[in-house]
Motif scaffolding. Structure first.
Motif, PDB file in Angstrom:
ATOM      1  N   PRO A 119      40.670  42.674  42.942  1.00 20.78           N
ATOM      2  CA  PRO A 119      41.742  43.685  42.848  1.00 20.78           C
ATOM      3  C   PRO A 119      41.712  44.441  41.516  1.00 20.78           C
ATOM      4  N   PRO A 120      42.480  45.532  41.405  1.00 19.80           N
ATOM      5  CA  PRO A 120      42.565  46.285  40.144  1.00 19.80           C
ATOM      6  C   PRO A 120      43.113  45.467  38.983  1.00 19.80           C
ATOM      7  N   SER A 121      43.831  44.375  39.266  1.00 22.96           N
ATOM      8  CA  SER A 121      44.404  43.537  38.195  1.00 22.96           C
ATOM      9  C   SER A 121      43.362  42.647  37.534  1.00 22.96           C
ATOM     10  N   THR A 122      42.118  42.646  38.038  1.00 19.98           N
ATOM     11  CA  THR A 122      41.087  41.740  37.525  1.00 19.98           C
ATOM     12  C   THR A 122      40.880  41.857  36.012  1.00 19.98           C
ATOM     13  N   PRO A 123      40.742  43.059  35.437  1.00 18.96           N
ATOM     14  CA  PRO A 123      40.507  43.141  33.985  1.00 18.96           C
ATOM     15  C   PRO A 123      41.592  42.467  33.146  1.00 18.96           C
ATOM     16  N   GLN A 149      28.191  33.180  38.042  1.00 15.96           N
ATOM     17  CA  GLN A 149      27.167  33.090  39.076  1.00 15.96           C
ATOM     18  C   GLN A 149      26.938  34.468  39.695  1.00 15.96           C
ATOM     19  N   SER A 150      26.052  34.515  40.663  1.00 15.67           N
ATOM     20  CA  SER A 150      25.680  35.800  41.273  1.00 15.67           C
ATOM     21  C   SER A 150      26.189  35.956  42.696  1.00 15.67           C
ATOM     22  N   GLU A 151      27.222  35.183  43.082  1.00 14.20           N
ATOM     23  CA  GLU A 151      27.807  35.349  44.408  1.00 14.20           C
ATOM     24  C   GLU A 151      29.024  36.275  44.386  1.00 14.20           C
ATOM     25  N   ILE A 152      29.311  36.841  43.227  1.00 16.11           N
ATOM     26  CA  ILE A 152      30.351  37.860  43.106  1.00 16.11           C
ATOM     27  C   ILE A 152      29.701  39.131  42.582  1.00 16.11           C
ATOM     28  N   PRO A 153      30.359  40.284  42.673  1.00 14.50           N
ATOM     29  CA  PRO A 153      29.734  41.527  42.210  1.00 14.50           C
ATOM     30  C   PRO A 153      29.319  41.449  40.742  1.00 14.50           C
ATOM     31  N   TRP A 154      28.163  42.048  40.444  1.00 12.56           N
ATOM     32  CA  TRP A 154      27.691  42.034  39.066  1.00 12.56           C
ATOM     33  C   TRP A 154      28.687  42.719  38.133  1.00 12.56           C
ATOM     34  N   SER A 155      29.418  43.687  38.627  1.00 14.45           N
ATOM     35  CA  SER A 155      30.394  44.379  37.787  1.00 14.45           C
ATOM     36  C   SER A 155      31.450  43.417  37.255  1.00 14.45           C
ATOM     37  N   ILE A 156      31.806  42.391  38.031  1.00 15.56           N
ATOM     38  CA  ILE A 156      32.790  41.402  37.575  1.00 15.56           C
ATOM     39  C   ILE A 156      32.162  40.509  36.507  1.00 15.56           C
ATOM     40  N   ASN A 157      30.914  40.105  36.709  1.00 16.43           N
ATOM     41  CA  ASN A 157      30.220  39.316  35.687  1.00 16.43           C
ATOM     42  C   ASN A 157      30.113  40.099  34.382  1.00 16.43           C
ATOM     43  N   ALA A 158      29.724  41.372  34.484  1.00 10.05           N
ATOM     44  CA  ALA A 158      29.580  42.195  33.280  1.00 10.05           C
ATOM     45  C   ALA A 158      30.915  42.352  32.562  1.00 10.05           C
ATOM     46  N   ASP A 181      40.913  18.355  39.208  1.00 10.44           N
ATOM     47  CA  ASP A 181      41.443  18.666  37.871  1.00 10.44           C
ATOM     48  C   ASP A 181      40.962  20.011  37.355  1.00 10.44           C
ATOM     49  N   VAL A 182      40.801  20.961  38.244  1.00  8.23           N
ATOM     50  CA  VAL A 182      40.474  22.334  37.886  1.00  8.23           C
ATOM     51  C   VAL A 182      41.738  23.174  38.022  1.00  8.23           C
ATOM     52  N   THR A 183      41.996  24.016  37.026  1.00  8.39           N
ATOM     53  CA  THR A 183      43.144  24.919  37.092  1.00  8.39           C
ATOM     54  C   THR A 183      42.724  26.220  37.768  1.00  8.39           C
ATOM     55  N   PRO A 184      43.200  26.488  38.999  1.00  8.74           N
ATOM     56  CA  PRO A 184      42.801  27.727  39.674  1.00  8.74           C
ATOM     57  C   PRO A 184      43.582  28.936  39.170  1.00  8.74           C
ATOM     58  N   LYS A 185      42.887  30.007  38.952  1.00  8.69           N
ATOM     59  CA  LYS A 185      43.496  31.297  38.602  1.00  8.69           C
ATOM     60  C   LYS A 185      43.123  32.244  39.742  1.00  8.69           C
ATOM     61  N   ILE A 186      44.059  32.426  40.679  1.00  8.61           N
ATOM     62  CA  ILE A 186      43.752  33.096  41.935  1.00  8.61           C
ATOM     63  C   ILE A 186      44.095  34.579  41.860  1.00  8.61           C
ATOM     64  N   LEU A 187      43.126  35.418  42.199  1.00  7.05           N
ATOM     65  CA  LEU A 187      43.328  36.850  42.354  1.00  7.05           C
ATOM     66  C   LEU A 187      43.463  37.162  43.846  1.00  7.05           C
ATOM     67  N   SER A 188      44.324  38.114  44.187  1.00  5.14           N
ATOM     68  CA  SER A 188      44.537  38.472  45.592  1.00  5.14           C
ATOM     69  C   SER A 188      43.682  39.674  45.975  1.00  5.14           C
ATOM     70  N   PRO A 189      42.816  39.536  46.974  1.00  7.37           N
ATOM     71  CA  PRO A 189      41.967  40.664  47.379  1.00  7.37           C
ATOM     72  C   PRO A 189      42.793  41.779  48.000  1.00  7.37           C
ATOM     73  N   PRO A 190      42.419  43.024  47.765  1.00  7.80           N
ATOM     74  CA  PRO A 190      43.179  44.144  48.331  1.00  7.80           C
ATOM     75  C   PRO A 190      43.124  44.222  49.846  1.00  7.80           C
ATOM     76  N   SER A 191      42.008  43.830  50.458  1.00  7.83           N
ATOM     77  CA  SER A 191      41.868  44.038  51.898  1.00  7.83           C
ATOM     78  C   SER A 191      41.370  42.820  52.665  1.00  7.83           C
ATOM     79  N   SER A 192      40.607  41.924  52.051  1.00  7.93           N
ATOM     80  CA  SER A 192      40.033  40.790  52.783  1.00  7.93           C
ATOM     81  C   SER A 192      41.112  39.815  53.221  1.00  7.93           C
ATOM     82  N   LYS A 193      41.022  39.393  54.470  1.00  6.41           N
ATOM     83  CA  LYS A 193      41.977  38.437  55.024  1.00  6.41           C
ATOM     84  C   LYS A 193      41.416  37.021  55.066  1.00  6.41           C
TER      85      LYS A 193
END
Length: 290
Positions: free
Chosen positions: A158-162, A178-187, A119-131
């Motif tokens: 991706p650039p659409s993140t903001p 959490q801290s398993e993603i870049p700190w820039s995204i957390n900030a 019962d979690v609603t996923p909001k999926i971002l597409s990575p620019p290069s990771s497969k």
């Protein structure tokens, strides 16, 4: 416990938040290969170069593939806590999980199916290069697990993140990071979240020194993560109460510190009081989500 804190925070003192308020988790999602075989079993350590170690198959040592990652685990756990404790109250908003996953990848499908089943609603971002999504090799220990993680799409936002974060966080009452993603995204998520939003950061994952101006409602960590944080503050390991006091002194805009000490206790501290409580029972599979 972090997920329980987030879910509990989504309820007001009467147990009923505004119907439009969501609990939003921004974080990592991994496909974990979980093996009950410890690397030192039968006196074997990690293979040396050119060596393959083959262990005999038995009902007790079969590996399994499960959905994991600090962000996904906590999103699913928070959704279950909300469902169990708030189902009889005023309807809640959604538990929304923002994560980065490659499209057209069967491994990503495992993760999305798990989120939807919880019962979690996923909001999926597409990575620019990771497969590939994040991949984890998880080993059991006596009281926890250890893991080797390949970040892959978890660090390829991706650039659409903001714009996605801005729209998602507009109806957010609780934000869990959490801290398993870049700190820039957390900030970025912290800067875009409403001022009235309850903000929670779990230190599990890759460690980045925290800015002294960091503003949070809760900062959560386990014992080893607290030692790592103390080291960044040029302090040796300290007893639990002294650890919390130093963290709160070093980060004046953090209201509460929560430290879990293995399976023995949990310490919740503010500047005026401290509470030592037993950890909540969990269905123990992967300690990264507890």
């Amino acid at each position: 416990l972090t997920a329980s804190t987030a879910a509990s925070s989504s309820c007001s003192s009467s147990g009923s938040p505004a119907a439009s308020s969501n609990l939003v988790v921004v974080g990592s999602s991994n496909v974990d290969i979980f093996s009950p075989i410890q690397p030192t079993l039968n006196q074997h350590s990690w293979p040396s170069p050119g060596e393959n170690i083959v262990l005999p198959q038995s009902p007790d040592n079969g590996a399994s593939i499960i959905a994991g990652g600090k962000g996904l685990n906590q999103a699913c756990a928070a959704a279950q806590v909300v469902k169990q404790h708030c189902a009889k109250q005023q309807p809640l908003g959604e538990v929304v999980f923002v994560t980065c996953l490659p499209a057209d990848c069967p491994l990503s499908d495992i993760l999305v199916d798990t989120l939807e089943s919880c019962d979690v609603t996923p909001k999926i971002l597409s990575p620019p290069s990771s497969k590939l999504p994040g991949l984890g090799l998880v080993f059991p220990q006596k009281t926890d697990v250890s893991a080797i993680v390949l970040s892959n799409s978890n660090v390829d936002f991706p650039p659409s993140t903001p714009s996605v974060l801005k729209s998602t966080l507009s109806s957010c009452s609780v934000l869990l990071l959490q801290s398993e993603i870049p700190w820039s995204i957390n900030a970025l998520a912290l800067s875009l979240s409403p001022k009235t939003c309850i903000k929670i950061l779990d230190l599990g994952g890759s460690f980045t020194p925290l800015p002294p101006t960091l503003t949070l409602t809760f900062l959560t960590m386990n014992e080893s993560e607290s030692i790592r944080l103390l080291k960044s503050l040029n302090s040796p390991p300290l007893p639990p109460l002294e650890t919390s006091a130093l963290i709160l002194k070093s980060f004046p805009n953090i209201e509460y510190v929560i430290i879990t000490y293995s399976s023995s206790s949990v310490l919740l501290c503010s500047r005026s009081r401290s509470i030592k409580i037993p950890p909540p029972p969990i269905n123990y599979l992967d300690g990264t989500g507890s």
